[in-house]
Every structure is written in C-alpha cells, then in structure tokens.
Design a protein around this motif. Sequence first.
Motif, PDB file in Angstrom:
ATOM      1  N   LEU A 165      50.030  25.465  50.342  1.00 43.62           N
ATOM      2  CA  LEU A 165      48.808  25.325  51.136  1.00 43.62           C
ATOM      3  C   LEU A 165      47.605  25.665  50.262  1.00 43.62           C
ATOM      4  CD1 LEU A 165      47.404  24.911  53.895  1.00 43.62           C
ATOM      5  CD2 LEU A 165      47.821  27.345  54.355  1.00 43.62           C
ATOM      6  N   ILE A 166      46.623  24.766  50.237  1.00 45.57           N
ATOM      7  CA  ILE A 166      45.443  24.917  49.387  1.00 45.57           C
ATOM      8  C   ILE A 166      44.197  24.774  50.259  1.00 45.57           C
ATOM      9  CG2 ILE A 166      44.232  24.033  47.349  1.00 45.57           C
ATOM     10  CD1 ILE A 166      47.003  22.689  46.645  1.00 45.57           C
ATOM     11  N   ASP A 167      43.246  25.676  50.103  1.00 44.88           N
ATOM     12  CA  ASP A 167      42.057  25.632  50.955  1.00 44.88           C
ATOM     13  C   ASP A 167      40.995  24.688  50.400  1.00 44.88           C
ATOM     14  OD1 ASP A 167      40.684  26.974  48.923  1.00 44.88           O
ATOM     15  OD2 ASP A 167      40.845  28.930  49.879  1.00 44.88           O
ATOM     16  N   LYS A 168      39.856  24.653  51.068  1.00 46.69           N
ATOM     17  CA  LYS A 168      38.781  23.722  50.705  1.00 46.69           C
ATOM     18  C   LYS A 168      38.186  24.017  49.333  1.00 46.69           C
ATOM     19  CE  LYS A 168      37.553  23.240  55.586  1.00 46.69           C
ATOM     20  NZ  LYS A 168      36.483  23.448  56.612  1.00 46.69           N
ATOM     21  N   ASN A 169      38.386  25.259  48.860  1.00 48.84           N
ATOM     22  CA  ASN A 169      37.872  25.640  47.541  1.00 48.84           C
ATOM     23  C   ASN A 169      38.905  25.454  46.440  1.00 48.84           C
ATOM     24  OD1 ASN A 169      35.308  26.568  48.571  1.00 48.84           O
ATOM     25  ND2 ASN A 169      36.393  28.350  49.385  1.00 48.84           N
ATOM     26  N   ARG A 170      40.036  24.824  46.797  1.00 50.01           N
ATOM     27  CA  ARG A 170      41.137  24.546  45.865  1.00 50.01           C
ATOM     28  C   ARG A 170      41.845  25.817  45.412  1.00 50.01           C
ATOM     29  NH1 ARG A 170      37.764  20.313  42.264  1.00 50.01           N
ATOM     30  NH2 ARG A 170      39.184  20.964  40.614  1.00 50.01           N
ATOM     31  N   ASN A 171      41.828  26.844  46.272  1.00 48.62           N
ATOM     32  CA  ASN A 171      42.574  28.080  46.027  1.00 48.62           C
ATOM     33  C   ASN A 171      43.883  28.045  46.802  1.00 48.62           C
ATOM     34  OD1 ASN A 171      39.444  29.760  46.460  1.00 48.62           O
ATOM     35  ND2 ASN A 171      40.327  29.093  44.535  1.00 48.62           N
ATOM     36  N   ILE A 172      44.965  28.521  46.207  1.00 45.98           N
ATOM     37  CA  ILE A 172      46.266  28.541  46.876  1.00 45.98           C
ATOM     38  C   ILE A 172      46.270  29.639  47.938  1.00 45.98           C
ATOM     39  CG2 ILE A 172      48.728  29.031  46.575  1.00 45.98           C
ATOM     40  CD1 ILE A 172      48.554  27.652  43.865  1.00 45.98           C
ATOM     41  N   ARG A 173      46.693  29.278  49.162  1.00 38.90           N
ATOM     42  CA  ARG A 173      46.696  30.212  50.277  1.00 38.90           C
ATOM     43  C   ARG A 173      48.079  30.415  50.895  1.00 38.90           C
ATOM     44  NH1 ARG A 173      41.346  30.804  52.015  1.00 38.90           N
ATOM     45  NH2 ARG A 173      42.160  32.488  53.329  1.00 38.90           N
ATOM     46  N   GLY A 174      49.108  29.771  50.327  1.00 40.61           N
ATOM     47  CA  GLY A 174      50.424  30.011  50.884  1.00 40.61           C
ATOM     48  C   GLY A 174      51.509  29.156  50.265  1.00 40.61           C
ATOM     49  N   TYR A 175      52.733  29.706  50.241  1.00 42.19           N
ATOM     50  CA  TYR A 175      53.931  28.996  49.802  1.00 42.19           C
ATOM     51  C   TYR A 175      54.939  29.034  50.959  1.00 42.19           C
ATOM     52  CZ  TYR A 175      52.142  29.538  45.015  1.00 42.19           C
ATOM     53  OH  TYR A 175      51.372  29.499  43.866  1.00 42.19           O
ATOM     54  N   TYR A 176      55.531  27.891  51.271  1.00 42.26           N
ATOM     55  CA  TYR A 176      56.436  27.796  52.406  1.00 42.26           C
ATOM     56  C   TYR A 176      57.655  26.956  52.016  1.00 42.26           C
ATOM     57  CZ  TYR A 176      51.892  28.836  54.491  1.00 42.26           C
ATOM     58  OH  TYR A 176      50.664  29.384  54.762  1.00 42.26           O
ATOM     59  N   HIS A 177      58.848  27.449  52.355  1.00 44.19           N
ATOM     60  CA  HIS A 177      60.053  26.665  52.115  1.00 44.19           C
ATOM     61  C   HIS A 177      60.052  25.468  53.059  1.00 44.19           C
ATOM     62  CE1 HIS A 177      62.142  29.054  49.125  1.00 44.19           C
ATOM     63  NE2 HIS A 177      61.818  30.153  49.787  1.00 44.19           N
ATOM     64  N   GLY A 178      59.941  24.285  52.485  1.00 48.46           N
ATOM     65  CA  GLY A 178      59.806  23.070  53.287  1.00 48.46           C
ATOM     66  C   GLY A 178      61.054  22.666  54.035  1.00 48.46           C
ATOM     67  N   LEU A 179      62.200  23.303  53.737  1.00 50.00           N
ATOM     68  CA  LEU A 179      63.437  23.007  54.451  1.00 50.00           C
ATOM     69  C   LEU A 179      63.678  23.986  55.597  1.00 50.00           C
ATOM     70  CD1 LEU A 179      65.789  22.246  51.408  1.00 50.00           C
ATOM     71  CD2 LEU A 179      64.264  20.695  52.647  1.00 50.00           C
ATOM     72  N   ASP A 180      62.859  25.000  55.689  1.00 46.89           N
ATOM     73  CA  ASP A 180      62.987  26.026  56.721  1.00 46.89           C
ATOM     74  C   ASP A 180      62.007  25.703  57.853  1.00 46.89           C
ATOM     75  OD1 ASP A 180      62.733  28.367  58.297  1.00 46.89           O
ATOM     76  OD2 ASP A 180      63.349  29.632  56.615  1.00 46.89           O
ATOM     77  N   THR A 181      62.531  25.343  59.025  1.00 45.82           N
ATOM     78  CA  THR A 181      61.664  24.926  60.128  1.00 45.82           C
ATOM     79  C   THR A 181      60.732  26.044  60.583  1.00 45.82           C
ATOM     80  OG1 THR A 181      63.441  25.472  61.695  1.00 45.82           O
ATOM     81  CG2 THR A 181      63.267  23.173  60.974  1.00 45.82           C
ATOM     82  N   THR A 182      61.188  27.291  60.494  1.00 46.58           N
ATOM     83  CA  THR A 182      60.341  28.415  60.876  1.00 46.58           C
ATOM     84  C   THR A 182      59.127  28.522  59.962  1.00 46.58           C
ATOM     85  OG1 THR A 182      62.241  29.646  61.736  1.00 46.58           O
ATOM     86  CG2 THR A 182      60.247  30.905  61.244  1.00 46.58           C
ATOM     87  N   GLU A 183      59.356  28.347  58.655  1.00 47.34           N
ATOM     88  CA  GLU A 183      58.244  28.430  57.704  1.00 47.34           C
ATOM     89  C   GLU A 183      57.317  27.225  57.832  1.00 47.34           C
ATOM     90  OE1 GLU A 183      58.812  29.685  53.753  1.00 47.34           O
ATOM     91  OE2 GLU A 183      60.403  31.124  54.218  1.00 47.34           O
ATOM     92  N   VAL A 184      57.881  26.061  58.166  1.00 39.75           N
ATOM     93  CA  VAL A 184      57.049  24.870  58.368  1.00 39.75           C
ATOM     94  C   VAL A 184      56.155  25.060  59.591  1.00 39.75           C
ATOM     95  CG1 VAL A 184      57.073  22.395  58.896  1.00 39.75           C
ATOM     96  CG2 VAL A 184      58.669  23.321  57.215  1.00 39.75           C
ATOM     97  N   GLN A 185      56.675  25.685  60.640  1.00 41.52           N
ATOM     98  CA  GLN A 185      55.864  25.990  61.814  1.00 41.52           C
ATOM     99  C   GLN A 185      54.750  26.970  61.468  1.00 41.52           C
ATOM    100  OE1 GLN A 185      58.643  27.405  64.757  1.00 41.52           O
ATOM    101  NE2 GLN A 185      59.532  25.386  65.110  1.00 41.52           N
ATOM    102  N   GLN A 186      55.067  27.960  60.630  1.00 45.33           N
ATOM    103  CA  GLN A 186      54.038  28.897  60.191  1.00 45.33           C
ATOM    104  C   GLN A 186      52.967  28.183  59.379  1.00 45.33           C
ATOM    105  OE1 GLN A 186      53.656  32.289  60.957  1.00 45.33           O
ATOM    106  NE2 GLN A 186      51.665  31.846  60.045  1.00 45.33           N
ATOM    107  N   LEU A 187      53.396  27.239  58.549  1.00 42.40           N
ATOM    108  CA  LEU A 187      52.455  26.441  57.766  1.00 42.40           C
ATOM    109  C   LEU A 187      51.513  25.672  58.693  1.00 42.40           C
ATOM    110  CD1 LEU A 187      51.269  25.048  55.299  1.00 42.40           C
ATOM    111  CD2 LEU A 187      53.295  23.571  55.227  1.00 42.40           C
ATOM    112  N   ALA A 188      52.055  25.096  59.756  1.00 41.13           N
ATOM    113  CA  ALA A 188      51.222  24.360  60.712  1.00 41.13           C
ATOM    114  C   ALA A 188      50.158  25.272  61.320  1.00 41.13           C
ATOM    115  CB  ALA A 188      52.103  23.751  61.805  1.00 41.13           C
ATOM    116  N   ARG A 189      50.560  26.489  61.682  1.00 40.32           N
ATOM    117  CA  ARG A 189      49.593  27.436  62.251  1.00 40.32           C
ATOM    118  C   ARG A 189      48.534  27.826  61.224  1.00 40.32           C
ATOM    119  NH1 ARG A 189      54.418  29.361  64.907  1.00 40.32           N
ATOM    120  NH2 ARG A 189      54.864  30.776  63.170  1.00 40.32           N
TER     121      ARG A 189
END
Length: 265
Positions: A195-219
């Motif tokens: 996850l990268i914000d509008k300033n091109r700074n990294i704001r998060g890493y999420y395991h894309g195969l883990d549905t729980t982490e993907v839901q957290q990414l959506a939030r």
Amino acid sequence: MNKKAFLGLLVAVAIPLVSYLIMRSLGKDIGVMPRHFIYDTVHSVTKNGKLENDTVWHKIPDFSFVNQLHDTVGWKDIGDKIVVADFFFTRCPTICPKLTLNMKLLQDHIRTSEKVGDRFPRFVQFLSFSVDPERDDVPALKHWADRFQINPENWWLLTGNKKEIYDLSINHFKLGLVDGKGIDTGFFHTDYMVLIDKNRNIRGYYHGLDTTEVQQLARDIVLLSLEKDPNRKGVFAGKLEMLAVIFFITIIGIVLLVYLLKRYK
C-alpha cells in the motif's frame, strides 16, 4: 432572566461542547491510519522551542513501463492516487492466479462514498509488475487481463526492463523476493501487496493470499483516502478545541451580561 432559565441556557450550550470534545477524543482511536514503514533520513529540528525529530520517508521513484494496453506509463500518469502494487508473472502456476483474484476483489468492492451516481474508485490505482518481463509482453499481459476481467481504467499490468523492475521491488519496495524453487519455474516473486499513499510513501504490507489481510488492506485504502495532506493545513487546524472553549466562554459572558442588565433595570 431567572435562575432556571439561566441554568437551562448554560446546559444547552455545554452539552454540544462536551459532546464534541468527547467525540473528538474517541475519534483518535477510531480507524487508526496505516503507519509509515521506510525512511531515508531523520533530521532534528526545533519547533516552538522544542527539539523534535523530522523523518524523511522513503519515496518510491518514478518508473516507465508498458501496460496491457501498450501504453507507456509512470507515476506522472497516476497523479495523487493511492496505489496498491504486487508482483507476478503470467506463467506462474501457483500463487499468482490467487493473488490476482484477490486484487480483483479489491478493485470490484472498493467504491467511493457517493450514494448515487458514479461510484468507481478513481482515488486508487492498482499496479501488477511482471517479474518475467522478457516473456510477459503486451499480448501476454492482455490475455491475463482478459482472463481475470481486469478493468484497465485503474489497474495496470506492467512489463519493461527486468533490471529496473527488480531494482524497484528489492531496493525501493523492500520486498524479500523468494525463489519459486522450481514450482514457479524458479522466478523470484512474493505474495505481498504493498500500500502506497499519495506521497509515494509505503504505508503497509499485506499477504495477498490471506483473505483477512486483504480485508484489512481494503479498510486501510479507505482510511488513506480520508487522510489530509500534512503539508496543507487548514486555517483552523489544531485550533478546534481552543475555538470551542472561546465560543463557550463568549456565550457565558453574553448570558451574564444580559442577566446583569435585566437585574439592574
């Protein structure tokens, strides 16, 4: 003005003020913004007579790659959108199809807050970089996009110079790419979504195969869409509590003045 009326007016003024202060306090704990991850330097600066650390967060550099529509694109074409990025390749028989499916779920289910009209999430851009760019040419990317019904309006599958893609992944996204150990034809890749914000700074890493982490990414995507630019502070930024107290004191003063005038009359 009798005492009951006076007390009633005070209560009428106090309740909104107290409610605001309570909600303001609780609001700090509702929906915590994703933290920053990678910094370049830390400077010590003096603000209001106090020594503070000013962190310069790592900024993802610009790139120039070709997407599934044969368009050459870079960060200038993304603008100030929030970005979700991953790495894949079209010949991958294991994690990549599932990774793409979960990214597709994000694209399909994230919407704007508008209740009517166009709710397409134009505030977010999805990027999938191929780690096998020599074989993942534009037709291969287009075939993959058609297979998963990817909307190119805000999701690009990208190919280009292999050295540049790997440099971007390892040295800037700071992803520890792992060997497929023969299962994925030996290519190095990862299941992380970044996850990268509008300033091109990294704001998060999420395991894309883990549905729980993907839901957290959506939030977190939604939370970032509400984040204000710290460099563009409003006129009343950080002053709302003070203004509320001043307003409260002013109202009390007016009430007392009216009360005293009526009493002397």
